[in-house]
Design a protein around this motif. Structure first.
Motif, short mmCIF file in Angstrom:
data_model
loop_
_atom_site.label_atom_id
_atom_site.label_comp_id
_atom_site.label_asym_id
_atom_site.label_seq_id
_atom_site.Cartn_x
_atom_site.Cartn_y
_atom_site.Cartn_z
N LYS A 1 0.81 -1.21 0.00
CA LYS A 1 0.00 0.00 0.00
C LYS A 1 0.85 1.26 0.00
O LYS A 1 1.93 1.31 0.61
CB LYS A 1 -0.90 0.02 1.23
N GLN A 2 0.34 2.31 -0.68
CA GLN A 2 0.95 3.63 -0.63
C GLN A 2 0.67 4.25 0.74
O GLN A 2 -0.43 4.13 1.27
CB GLN A 2 0.36 4.53 -1.72
N TYR B 1 -4.32 2.31 -0.22
CA TYR B 1 -3.63 3.38 0.53
C TYR B 1 -3.82 3.21 2.03
O TYR B 1 -4.92 2.89 2.49
CB TYR B 1 -4.18 4.75 0.12
#
Length: 394
Positions: free
Chosen positions: A2-3, A33
């Motif tokens: 995930k970012q 995210y």
């Protein structure tokens, strides 16, 4: 993987930028995210609207001490032997109180405030200062991130800030995002060396959510034709003009009640003006409402008497609920209103505002025409989340 995203904002008190952030956070794909949020003051009416996926971060004890009362902070720092912190706290208070322009005061006092802030240990893929001034300064000075983004939610010139103070911070941003075409133009003119960084990202407004929340039952205190305005009780929002215009409407014998949703430092002055003009039965200050949409739905006319705006979220919300609209001719008004098509644009002057309201109050067919036009428009901006992803990942 995930970012990792970080958002920074002073608080989640009522305001367009705050509401915009909460809406954006409710649109983010949390399978892609992870999101952290720093609030300088972790409070506000929008706190309970944060998605459960958002992790709220709290600033260090030094910051909490610094922002406590002056005498308490000074004594605490002196007891800890932190003479530099105590001196910075004195300078912070001096600049905050002496500089009359509150925006510039926030700029010039930042270097003292930041001494109390410990940089965040985590490195982020993108850090977003979601409001001008301190949110952006925090991202630049106190955060490690591969990409740094700053949001400007108003016409920069109208904010009356010191551009020479902001320029070094803007130089360290990867993107400067703003909310309307006019705001883009202004930023490029004021910061020509940064023009390639400026990107347009409209405030996200969820049509589905607004229509759903508008169904909450509320009852207005009168059956008279009603006007409604929403905003901080601040000179920017032009509520002093609204009171003077209301006095002219009263002189004409028009039957109306003007509701104002919002809170702020100008309340006492507005209350005094209402009393002076004998308008207690015509203007009602409702304070902050966590859900303003039922009030918009039930009102006759929505009024935005602002002196300046970036892009008014309240105006977009009133459009979604198909309300006849009157706005003053602030610089970005034409970005949202097509005169006599989906609203009326009047001059930023009391007589012009009163005339526009009179023409709409006495002309029900014009009210219906404006509402019908709005009902046919494609409104809502949920797809702006894709633009946000492009800014974060681009």
């Amino acid at each position: 993987m995930k970012q990792q995203l970080l958002f920074v904002l002073p608080s989640l008190e009522a305001g367009g930028g705050e509401k915009s952030l909460v809406t954006l956070l409710n649109c983010i794909d949390y399978e892609q995210y992870d999101v952290d949020l720093v609030l300088f003051v972790p409070k506000g009416i929008f706190l309970k609207q944060l998605p459960k996926n958002v992790r709220l971060l709290y600033l260090n004890d030094g910051y909490k001490t610094f922002t406590s009362g002056l005498s308490c902070a000074i004594v605490s720092f002196l007891k800890q032997g932190k003479l530099g912190f105590a001196f910075s706290r004195l300078l912070y208070t001096f600049k905050s109180n002496v500089i009359k322009n509150k925006g510039k005061a926030e700029q010039y006092s930042w270097k003292h405030l930041k001494k109390s802030i410990t940089s965040l240990p985590k490195e982020y893929d993108a850090a977003i200062g979601f409001l001008e001034k301190s949110s952006i300064y925090f991202v630049v000075d106190c955060v490690k991130a591969k990409k740094k983004i700053g949001f400007i939610h108003n016409d920069y010139v109208k904010l009356d800030l010191d551009a020479s103070f902001d320029l070094p911070y803007f130089e360290k941003l990867n993107t400067i995002a703003t909310v309307s075409e006019q705001c883009v133009t202004v930023l490029k003119e004021v910061f020509p060396t940064q023009k390639d960084k400026v990107q347009l990202l409209y405030n996200i407004v969820s049509a589905k959510l607004i229509h759903q929340m508008a169904e909450e039952p509320v009852t207005l205190a009168t059956t008279k034709p009603s006007l409604l305005s929403i905003g901080r009780l601040h000179p920017q929002k032009g509520f002093d003009l609204a009171i003077e215009a209301a006095a002219l409407l009263k002189l004409q014998g028009l039957n109306f009640v003007w509701y104002i949703i919002g809170e702020g430092a100008e309340r006492t002055a507005l209350e005094q003006a209402i009393t002076k003009n004998d308008l207690e039965k015509h203007i009602v200050l409702l304070g902050i409402k966590e859900n303003p949409y039922p009030y918009i739905k039930q009102t006759t006319i929505f009024v935005q008497p602002s002196r300046y705006e970036g892009k008014s979220i309240a105006l977009d919300e009133a459009k979604l609920l198909h309300k006849p609209i009157v706005v003053t001719n602030f610089t970005t008004a034409k970005d949202q209103i097509n005169h006599l098509k989906n609203g009326i644009i009047c001059e930023m002057e009391v007589n012009s505002l009163a005339d526009a309201l009179t023409s709409l109050l006495v002309n029900e067919s014009l009210q219906n025409e404006l509402s019908l036009h709005l009902s046919k428009e494609s409104l809502g901006s949920e797809d702006e989340i894709d633009k946000f992803y492009n800014i974060v990942n681009g």
